[in-house]
Design a protein around this motif. Structure first.
Motif, mmCIF file in Angstrom:
data_model
loop_
_atom_site.group_PDB
_atom_site.id
_atom_site.type_symbol
_atom_site.label_atom_id
_atom_site.label_comp_id
_atom_site.label_asym_id
_atom_site.label_seq_id
_atom_site.Cartn_x
_atom_site.Cartn_y
_atom_site.Cartn_z
ATOM 1 N N PRO A 180 36.747 51.741 -41.146
ATOM 2 C CA PRO A 180 35.599 52.660 -41.112
ATOM 3 C C PRO A 180 34.352 52.103 -41.782
ATOM 4 O O PRO A 180 33.239 52.488 -41.425
ATOM 5 C CB PRO A 180 36.113 53.903 -41.837
ATOM 6 C CG PRO A 180 37.262 53.428 -42.669
ATOM 7 C CD PRO A 180 37.887 52.321 -41.890
ATOM 8 N N ASP A 181 34.507 51.170 -42.728
ATOM 9 C CA ASP A 181 33.325 50.631 -43.398
ATOM 10 C C ASP A 181 32.747 49.414 -42.682
ATOM 11 O O ASP A 181 31.824 48.780 -43.187
ATOM 12 C CB ASP A 181 33.632 50.288 -44.857
ATOM 13 C CG ASP A 181 34.786 49.310 -45.016
ATOM 14 O OD1 ASP A 181 35.480 49.019 -44.022
ATOM 15 O OD2 ASP A 181 35.001 48.834 -46.153
ATOM 16 N N THR A 208 26.522 54.979 -38.995
ATOM 17 C CA THR A 208 26.958 56.088 -39.850
ATOM 18 C C THR A 208 25.868 57.147 -39.966
ATOM 19 O O THR A 208 26.160 58.342 -40.014
ATOM 20 C CB THR A 208 27.358 55.587 -41.252
ATOM 21 O OG1 THR A 208 26.229 54.959 -41.890
ATOM 22 C CG2 THR A 208 28.491 54.583 -41.163
ATOM 23 N N ALA A 263 26.218 61.095 -38.819
ATOM 24 C CA ALA A 263 25.918 62.203 -39.728
ATOM 25 C C ALA A 263 24.884 63.155 -39.147
ATOM 26 O O ALA A 263 24.887 64.358 -39.443
ATOM 27 C CB ALA A 263 25.433 61.649 -41.068
ATOM 28 N N TYR A 290 34.251 60.420 -28.705
ATOM 29 C CA TYR A 290 34.817 59.132 -29.099
ATOM 30 C C TYR A 290 36.020 58.778 -28.238
ATOM 31 O O TYR A 290 36.627 59.638 -27.593
ATOM 32 C CB TYR A 290 35.195 59.139 -30.581
ATOM 33 C CG TYR A 290 36.467 59.882 -30.926
ATOM 34 C CD1 TYR A 290 37.622 59.191 -31.290
ATOM 35 C CD2 TYR A 290 36.523 61.274 -30.913
ATOM 36 C CE1 TYR A 290 38.786 59.865 -31.617
ATOM 37 C CE2 TYR A 290 37.676 61.959 -31.235
ATOM 38 C CZ TYR A 290 38.814 61.250 -31.589
ATOM 39 O OH TYR A 290 39.965 61.928 -31.903
ATOM 40 N N ASP A 347 40.540 57.189 -36.074
ATOM 41 C CA ASP A 347 40.032 58.499 -36.468
ATOM 42 C C ASP A 347 39.196 58.442 -37.742
ATOM 43 O O ASP A 347 38.332 59.291 -37.967
ATOM 44 C CB ASP A 347 41.201 59.472 -36.687
ATOM 45 C CG ASP A 347 41.895 59.836 -35.390
ATOM 46 O OD1 ASP A 347 41.299 59.619 -34.321
ATOM 47 O OD2 ASP A 347 43.041 60.327 -35.446
ATOM 48 N N THR A 348 39.463 57.432 -38.582
ATOM 49 C CA THR A 348 38.735 57.333 -39.849
ATOM 50 C C THR A 348 37.237 57.148 -39.626
ATOM 51 O O THR A 348 36.438 57.445 -40.520
ATOM 52 C CB THR A 348 39.274 56.163 -40.683
ATOM 53 O OG1 THR A 348 39.312 54.977 -39.858
ATOM 54 C CG2 THR A 348 40.668 56.452 -41.203
ATOM 55 N N ALA A 349 36.827 56.656 -38.453
ATOM 56 C CA ALA A 349 35.394 56.486 -38.181
ATOM 57 C C ALA A 349 34.673 57.818 -38.132
ATOM 58 O O ALA A 349 33.451 57.883 -38.311
ATOM 59 C CB ALA A 349 35.197 55.733 -36.867
ATOM 60 N N LEU A 350 35.415 58.901 -37.907
ATOM 61 C CA LEU A 350 34.801 60.224 -37.795
ATOM 62 C C LEU A 350 34.499 60.849 -39.151
ATOM 63 O O LEU A 350 33.946 61.940 -39.222
ATOM 64 C CB LEU A 350 35.715 61.141 -36.982
ATOM 65 C CG LEU A 350 35.954 60.699 -35.534
ATOM 66 C CD1 LEU A 350 37.011 61.570 -34.879
ATOM 67 C CD2 LEU A 350 34.651 60.725 -34.738
ATOM 68 N N GLN A 351 34.853 60.164 -40.224
ATOM 69 C CA GLN A 351 34.581 60.704 -41.556
ATOM 70 C C GLN A 351 33.082 60.854 -41.814
ATOM 71 O O GLN A 351 32.674 61.609 -42.698
ATOM 72 C CB GLN A 351 35.179 59.803 -42.636
ATOM 73 C CG GLN A 351 34.548 58.430 -42.731
ATOM 74 C CD GLN A 351 35.198 57.565 -43.790
ATOM 75 O OE1 GLN A 351 34.798 57.587 -44.954
ATOM 76 N NE2 GLN A 351 36.209 56.818 -43.395
ATOM 77 N N TRP A 352 32.266 60.151 -41.033
ATOM 78 C CA TRP A 352 30.821 60.217 -41.228
ATOM 79 C C TRP A 352 30.205 61.432 -40.537
ATOM 80 O O TRP A 352 29.029 61.737 -40.764
ATOM 81 C CB TRP A 352 30.163 58.946 -40.690
ATOM 82 C CG TRP A 352 30.796 57.693 -41.198
ATOM 83 C CD1 TRP A 352 31.598 56.836 -40.500
ATOM 84 C CD2 TRP A 352 30.708 57.148 -42.524
ATOM 85 N NE1 TRP A 352 32.008 55.795 -41.294
ATOM 86 C CE2 TRP A 352 31.480 55.963 -42.551
ATOM 87 C CE3 TRP A 352 30.049 57.541 -43.694
ATOM 88 C CZ2 TRP A 352 31.606 55.172 -43.679
ATOM 89 C CZ3 TRP A 352 30.181 56.759 -44.826
ATOM 90 C CH2 TRP A 352 30.946 55.594 -44.812
ATOM 91 N N ALA A 380 29.806 68.399 -41.045
ATOM 92 C CA ALA A 380 30.602 69.604 -40.853
ATOM 93 C C ALA A 380 29.972 70.427 -39.736
ATOM 94 O O ALA A 380 28.759 70.579 -39.654
ATOM 95 C CB ALA A 380 30.639 70.413 -42.150
#
Length: 261
Positions: free
Chosen positions: A14-15, A22, A26, A33, A40-45, A48
């Motif tokens: 993800p980084d 990113t 946001a 995607y 899935d970790t790429a969606l942390q950005w 909400a």
């Protein structure tokens, strides 16, 4: 109408997505995607409340419709793709109907799995006086290769080959390269899911045994095949060195040292 951004998610970690990528995730009101390829970790950005959908079961028309309808609702829509959007994707096919509808399109590059695989294996893709050319290609299959771009033709250049989307036919890859003049003991590196947290696997071998090694390691998808005369350079004694930092090599920001003629 909003703007649709095609964003490269990078190889998996993800980084390794870009800062611009990113930021757009946001800001996005909707993100589509590729769930079968993008971690899935790429969606942390994502913010909400962002509308997120997986395109792995969609066809081209459904993906296009999704992007068009979301562009009517949101200022920023992201199509998040694995690696770089300009490599082995459907960027042109998806952009055409957006262009026709007057939807603005933007593209954010991503780290290719070719570079990520080389980094994971600690290898160089180019080496002075050994190879200065890198070819991104694939083995022809259901999608035929254009005239002159068959793997056998490209392999005869004996430069670095980054072979995408071909791990399921690794036997044919090896046979093709040997038939094109590569030695059976030529080194090969296969990297499965480069940079994916907890899933990356680097498999080394030669053209004569790499297929069996991949089968034993259960590497059957999402892998980059690297074949190059530069492989193993870090362990090879001597060899030519780059002129970039040669004390006797004059360049724009550095003249020759006194006494060097």
């Amino acid at each position: 109408m909003g703007k649709v951004w095609f964003v490269g998610a990078g190889p998996g970690a993800p980084d390794l997505i870009t800062v611009r990528g990113t930021r757009l995730l946001a800001e996005a009101g909707a993100i589509l995607y590729t769930g079968s390829l993008v971690a899935d970790t790429a969606l942390q950005w994502a913010a909400a409340g962002c509308e997120i959908a997986d395109s792995k079961s969609m066809d081209l028309e459904q993906v296009t419709d999704w992007l068009l309808t979301r562009a009517e609702r949101h200022a920023t829509v992201v199509r998040l793709q694995t690696g770089d959007p300009t490599l082995y994707g459907v960027l042109a096919e998806l952009a055409r109907p957006l262009d026709a509808a007057g939807v603005e399109v933007g593209i954010v590059p991503g780290v290719s799995s070719a570079m990520a695989a080389a980094a994971a294996a600690g290898e160089c893709l180019t080496l002075p006086e050994v190879t200065q050319t890198v070819i991104f290609t694939r083995l022809g299959g259901r999608i035929p290769m254009p005239a002159g771009e068959a793997l056998a033709d490209l392999a005869r250049h004996r430069c670095t080959l980054c072979i995408f989307l071909s791990i399921e036919r690794i036997d044919a890859v090896a046979e093709t390269l040997i038939g094109a003049g590569w030695a059976p003991d030529a080194p090969v590196v296969v990297v499965h899911k480069a940079t994916w947290p907890g899933e990356e696997l680097v498999q080394r071998g030669s053209l004569s045994d790499i297929a069996g090694r991949c089968r034993d390691a259960h590497i059957v998808r999402q892998a980059m095949i690297l074949v190059s005369p530069a492989l193993g350079a870090r362990d090879a004694p001597g060899g030519a060195t780059s002129k970039l930092y040669d004390a006797g090599f004059e360049r724009r920001f550095r003249g020759k040292r006194a006494g060097d003629e």
